[in-house]
Every structure is written in C-alpha cells, then in structure tokens.
Design a protein around this motif. Structure first.
Motif, PDB file in Angstrom:
ATOM      1  N   ALA A  91      -2.653 -22.599 -26.602  1.00 40.43           N
ATOM      2  CA  ALA A  91      -2.407 -21.825 -27.809  1.00 40.43           C
ATOM      3  C   ALA A  91      -2.666 -22.673 -29.043  1.00 40.43           C
ATOM      4  O   ALA A  91      -2.492 -23.892 -29.007  1.00 40.43           O
ATOM      5  N   LEU A 149      -9.063 -14.063 -22.202  1.00 38.15           N
ATOM      6  CA  LEU A 149      -8.107 -13.118 -22.768  1.00 38.15           C
ATOM      7  C   LEU A 149      -7.494 -13.791 -23.980  1.00 38.15           C
ATOM      8  O   LEU A 149      -7.441 -15.028 -24.058  1.00 38.15           O
ATOM      9  N   MET A 150      -7.041 -12.989 -24.920  1.00 37.39           N
ATOM     10  CA  MET A 150      -6.508 -13.560 -26.151  1.00 37.39           C
ATOM     11  C   MET A 150      -5.277 -12.787 -26.589  1.00 37.39           C
ATOM     12  O   MET A 150      -5.318 -11.569 -26.743  1.00 37.39           O
ATOM     13  N   SER A 151      -4.181 -13.505 -26.791  1.00 35.60           N
ATOM     14  CA  SER A 151      -2.955 -12.898 -27.286  1.00 35.60           C
ATOM     15  C   SER A 151      -2.766 -13.367 -28.726  1.00 35.60           C
ATOM     16  O   SER A 151      -2.632 -14.554 -28.987  1.00 35.60           O
ATOM     17  N   GLY A 178      -9.899  -9.183 -22.474  1.00 34.47           N
ATOM     18  CA  GLY A 178      -8.599  -8.522 -22.557  1.00 34.47           C
ATOM     19  C   GLY A 178      -7.746  -9.223 -23.578  1.00 34.47           C
ATOM     20  O   GLY A 178      -8.130 -10.259 -24.113  1.00 34.47           O
ATOM     21  N   GLY A 179      -6.571  -8.642 -23.844  1.00 36.73           N
ATOM     22  CA  GLY A 179      -5.699  -9.297 -24.798  1.00 36.73           C
ATOM     23  C   GLY A 179      -4.586  -8.406 -25.267  1.00 36.73           C
ATOM     24  O   GLY A 179      -4.324  -7.340 -24.702  1.00 36.73           O
ATOM     25  N   ASP A 180      -3.981  -8.860 -26.324  1.00 39.08           N
ATOM     26  CA  ASP A 180      -2.740  -8.258 -26.780  1.00 39.08           C
ATOM     27  C   ASP A 180      -2.547  -8.723 -28.222  1.00 39.08           C
ATOM     28  O   ASP A 180      -2.856  -9.861 -28.557  1.00 39.08           O
ATOM     29  N   THR A 181      -2.065  -7.821 -29.062  1.00 41.16           N
ATOM     30  CA  THR A 181      -1.857  -8.154 -30.472  1.00 41.16           C
ATOM     31  C   THR A 181      -0.473  -7.698 -30.875  1.00 41.16           C
ATOM     32  O   THR A 181      -0.087  -6.575 -30.559  1.00 41.16           O
ATOM     33  N   ASP A 182       0.275  -8.549 -31.542  1.00 38.58           N
ATOM     34  CA  ASP A 182       1.555  -8.076 -32.057  1.00 38.58           C
ATOM     35  C   ASP A 182       1.847  -8.672 -33.426  1.00 38.58           C
ATOM     36  O   ASP A 182       1.087  -9.491 -33.936  1.00 38.58           O
ATOM     37  N   SER A 200      -0.563 -17.002 -34.608  1.00 37.82           N
ATOM     38  CA  SER A 200      -0.811 -17.771 -33.390  1.00 37.82           C
ATOM     39  C   SER A 200      -1.830 -17.071 -32.508  1.00 37.82           C
ATOM     40  O   SER A 200      -1.918 -15.846 -32.493  1.00 37.82           O
ATOM     41  N   THR A 206      -3.267 -17.361 -28.615  1.00 37.19           N
ATOM     42  CA  THR A 206      -3.178 -17.930 -27.275  1.00 37.19           C
ATOM     43  C   THR A 206      -4.359 -17.422 -26.472  1.00 37.19           C
ATOM     44  O   THR A 206      -4.526 -16.213 -26.319  1.00 37.19           O
ATOM     45  N   MET A 221      -6.543 -17.470 -22.913  1.00 35.46           N
ATOM     46  CA  MET A 221      -6.591 -17.807 -21.499  1.00 35.46           C
ATOM     47  C   MET A 221      -8.044 -17.758 -21.090  1.00 35.46           C
ATOM     48  O   MET A 221      -8.662 -16.709 -21.149  1.00 35.46           O
TER      49      MET A 221
END
Lengths: 336, 336
Positions: A52, A91-93, A125-129, A137, A139, A141
C-alpha cells in the motif's frame, strides 16, 4: 414506467474512470462484477503481492497524481520481478477523504495506464471508499506468474554465493531528502538541475527490473527487491536462508548525481546502504554461475554489480575499503 | 564477530502474530518472502476480490478485535461464495496509526484464525504500515477458485428468471442502528436482550453463504452478494444484465427480531430493502430450474426466498402487497 434507481457515486467513479483500465482483460468483466476470474496458464504458478502507499507516508499530497499512481503499481511489480514473475494484472483498493477532483482523477488514471502498459498488465478489480479525515491511500495487489515451482525465493541463498545488486542504490533516498528540503543548497549540495531531477525521479518513478525476470529464473539462487534499505533487506534474506552476508560498502554502485552529492555531504555516506525506496534487486548467484549471470544481465540491458558474498553464520557485516567493519546503527526503514 | 542487525518492528509483528496464520499454506513461505506462490488446480479458474474495512466507516474503534478481523475476511468471502467460488487464501494489508497493543493484536489474530478455519483458507501474504492520525484499516484480498469458465456472473440474468435471496434482510442495518444508538428504547423499540443481540451479531459477524456454492454452480443463472442494500445491488445486477427487475417488498424475508422492531418503528420499514451489510446472496434462477434450486438449497441448509422476477427493460421496481409501486428515494449505501 419502472422506476430507475440511479447508480450514482461509487459506480460512476468506477465506470467513468477505472473500467477503461480493465478493458483488455476478459475476466475483469468491465469491473461490473463482484470478483475477477483468471484462467491460469498450464504449467505456471500464480504469484501474489500486496503493498500500500498512503499520503504523508509514501507520497506527498502535492505529488503529481501520475507519479502517485505509477508508484502504487510499480512498488508491487518490483516484487514480482524479483521473484522471476511476469505481471498479469492488479486489483486496487482506493480510499479518499473527500471525492477526488475530476482533474486529479484523470491524471491518476493516466499514471495507472502508463504503468500497466509498461508492465504488461491490466486492472482487474478493486474497491473504492471514503474515509473522512484519513489520508488518500492506494493498496495494490499485483498478480503475476512463474513457471511451476520456480518462484525465486529469499530463503535459498547458500554460503559461497556472490551477492549482486541491480542499478544504483541510494538515489531515491537522496531524492526524498531533496523533496522534503532535508537536503538543500544551503548545506552545500549545489546540484545541477539535471542531477536534482534525476534523484527526484528515482524517488517518484521506480522502474521495476522486469528485464531481469528471465535472467533470475535461469541463474539466481535467491533474490528479493530492495525497498527498506540494503542492509535491512539483506538481513531478511540472510535470516530466511539461515546464512550470513558480507557487503563491501565501497563496491555498492552509485549514480553520478548520488556520488556528487555524497562527496559534498559526507555525513550521508551510509544512505545507499540504509535508505529505502531503491526498488532494485538483490540477487545471490552460485559461484559457478557468475559469468553466465553477468553475461545474461548484460544481454538484458540490466546493470548488475557484485557487492559481497554469502557465508555461513547469521547477520550482515559491512566493510569499508580497508576491510574495517562499518557499524550501522539503523539498517533501514521500519514503520514500527 | 559478524554484526547482527536487528530485524525489529514490522518483521517481529509479522513473525510473532501473523506467520502462524500462514503455516498451513506452503506457498506463503511463512510470510518470509516478498510474494506468495499458488499452484492452481488443473481445470479451475482463480477468483479474486478485494474489499477494505476502516475504523469509523465499517467498524468502530471499540468493536471487539475478533469481530473486526472476522468482518474484514468475511465481507470478501461473501463475494467469493456468491460467485460459486471456494476460498483458498487471502492477503491482508494492515495500517495502524500507532503500534497496536499486544492484547488487541492477539484478539485480532484469534478472529482471523476463527474466520480462516471456518472458511477453509490461509493467510498467504500481506503488508503492514503505520499512518499517523489515520484510522485503522484492513484491506483483504481473497482468492478462491471455480471450475474453469464457471464463475457465476452478475451480468447473465435473463427475463423470466425468478429472483431469490438467502437468509433474511435488514438485520445488520438494524443492528448497526442499535450499535450507534440511532435506535434505542426511548423510541419504543423495547427489544428483548436476545433480539438485540441477534441483530447486533448480524452486523458484527456476517456469515458468508459458502454452503450455497455448489448450488449456485448448478442452478444459478446469475448471482451477487448483497452489501450495499437490496435495491441498489439489484440495480447493479440489472444494469450488468441489461434487464429490469420487480421486487415484491412484502415477500422480502425478515428475521423475527427485525419483524418485531419494524412493527414498533414503522418509519424504518424500507431498511430491509435499502440497508447495507446483509452479506446474503441475490440469485436469479431460470423458471425451469426453480424447483431443483429450492430443493438443493434446502439440502444445503440455506434458506432461500423468492422475492420477485427479472424482466425486460431497465431498473428496479418495488411493489407493496397491493401492487402499488413503492418510491425508494435512496436505494442503498454509497461512499461518494
């Protein structure tokens, strides 16, 4: 008329900015599904890494968004390269304290695109918040592959192995200190603009050594990437291998700008041994493979320098050109 | 005597607390290498998902460390389950503002162990850093596998499919509001201790529907997990499939405690349609497969309830028991 519930916010962000980065990978499903699917190639293992980067720790809020994006991907790909792995995807968060500005996002996405095209991978893939009052930040993978059972390990060094590093060390650590103003012209640094730019870029834009992948698979006995400082990371390799290592400090390769700067600021002389963010590769090679390794690295266009040797025992000894042991109080970066 | 450079801090944290969680997976190399290696089983695809949880957004600083750990893993495994995937392992990127207390860490690791044993997976890699003033955050990347080409998709619903959900909806959203005090006894909730405990636990300890994996692979036309609210997530499934859906609100399954609470607080009646954190599975099933699907789900011990149907068009319509359309202003949770 059926009521269309607006799919706003997070979904728009993903569709508008990130989905185009996934267009080249069928199993990313345009980032519209819960998960990504990956069909492994027969005869290969999957190699996985996560790391990260956060504002204020790994980058500055005022850094160019392209550079932040590049670094977030590159620091992970550097690990894949050190293991002999070829990148596949990532993947990216993401987390933002406030919705990011459109212009920032566009440049961030441009940096991701540049990185993934260079490294030969796709966002899958990923996720955003959103986390109020938290730093930005990222992160990542990273997913790569190696021939089955052939991942280059840290724990397989043997006594007698010759120790090599790629490229030059300490540039990024000096670049960071130029970036923060910890090193400035008042202290007598007096660098040319091009020298300063080189060191800053080495901090901002690490270049994973993917060109060395096939050379490592063929000739490395063990390897790892350098991110927390040579002495610290070499200590990890030694520990994992149950061996010791000796480093000849005067053999550690320096770039011309780093050499110039260190001559003017001798109190920083240990930085190439202990500074982080090199993203070069530490390799141990069996003595009988040394000339083949050097020739193959030359063929791949990757400079490698012999800096020491692995031996029985434990721990890392660093010596100067007169053979005296250099005492290293703080061997590298630690978050804790 | 060679000088042993102490490998302190981050390395001790990994070795002391997290490495035991990786002991069962050879390719995790005891968390001592840069990357994990995974040998895919022939005939299977790898399925990947990442989702993060952060203090103050997805959990509270005062939540039990075991619950935080469980949730961080479970929310990812829920996605794997919805795709018909069997868990293999996970990577975890952790960030703390200050070094965590030993007692907290021990309980956090106990929660991870409980989760990974329940779900049949190992920790295989990760990264830990410190970000001053930032919330604790835990980003998990879960890895599973499905028979080649068989990942259950979101975008494959067809008109005429019957719409099912597992379990009961709205429990976690009510549990969260009990947790924050937004629902309290002053408002007339007057829940029994066991009812309150049930709803809180549904928020804190989501149970991924892994028992449904083989049923989904055999009978689902499309599926996804419910994390941001039924209407919002169903809207995503419809969009990905290019279809519309009708939901009969009165068919949406409620637990007895949720039913009791919603009778006393009728202004919350829409929460089972729009509240997040259900971690149940939304499934569409072809009409001809309905009875086989129901029988197989029963055999697997997973309650499934028919709540509507997929049709041509776009968007989601929600109707009450008299057939009137219910207007849903805010269909679910959004970070942006």
């Amino acid at each position: 008329v059926p009521q269309e519930h607006d799919i706003a916010g997070e979904d728009s962000l993903i569709r508008g900015y990130f989905a185009p980065l996934a267009a080249g990978f069928a199993g990313a499903f345009g980032l519209e599904d819960d998960c990504a699917a990956l069909s492994p190639e027969p005869g290969r293992d999957i190699v996985l890494k996560t790391d990260a980067v956060a504002e204020g720790v790994h980058f500055f809020a005022t850094d160019a968004p392209e550079d932040i994006a590049w670094k977030a991907v590159a620091v992970n790909v550097s690990d894949l390269a050190a293991k002999g792995a070829t990148p596949i995807g990532y993947l990216m968060s993401l987390s933002f304290p406030v919705p990011p500005a459109r212009a920032w996002l566009e440049r961030f996405v441009a940096g991701l695109r540049e990185a993934q095209e260079r490294f030969g991978m796709s966002l899958i893939g990923g996720d955003t918040d959103r986390r109020p009052n938290a730093p930005v930040s990222i992160t990542v993978m990273a997913i790569g592959s190696v021939p089955k059972g052939r991942m280059v390990r840290r724990g397989t060094a043997q006594a007698g192995d010759v120790l090599y590093v790629t490229g030059t060390l300490g540039d990024a650590a000096l670049g960071l200190r130029l970036r923060t103003g910890e090193i400035d012209d008042k202290g007598g640094a007096h660098l040319a603009a091009s020298e300063r730019e080189f060191l800053l870029r080495r901090y901002l834009r690490p270049e994973p050594r993917l060109a060395l992948v096939s050379v490592l698979l063929a000739f490395a006995r063990s390897a790892m990437d350098l991110s927390d400082g040579l002495v610290k990371d070499l200590g990890r390799l030694c520990r994992a291998s149950g061996k010791a290592a000796q480093v000849e400090a005067w053999l550690v390769p320096l770039s011309p700008p780093a050499r110039t700067l260190l001559e003017r600021r001798p109190e920083l002389a240990l930085l190439p041994l202990t500074g982080g963010d090199d993203y070069e590769i530490l390799v141990t090679v069996a003595p009988e493979a040394v000339s083949s390794f050097e020739a193959a690295a030359r063929g791949a266009g990757v400079p490698v320098t012999r800096i020491g040797a692995v031996c029985e025992g434990g721990g890392v000894t660093v010596r100067d050109s007169s053979g005296r042991t250099i005492d290293i109080a703080s061997p590298g970066y630690d978050h804790f």
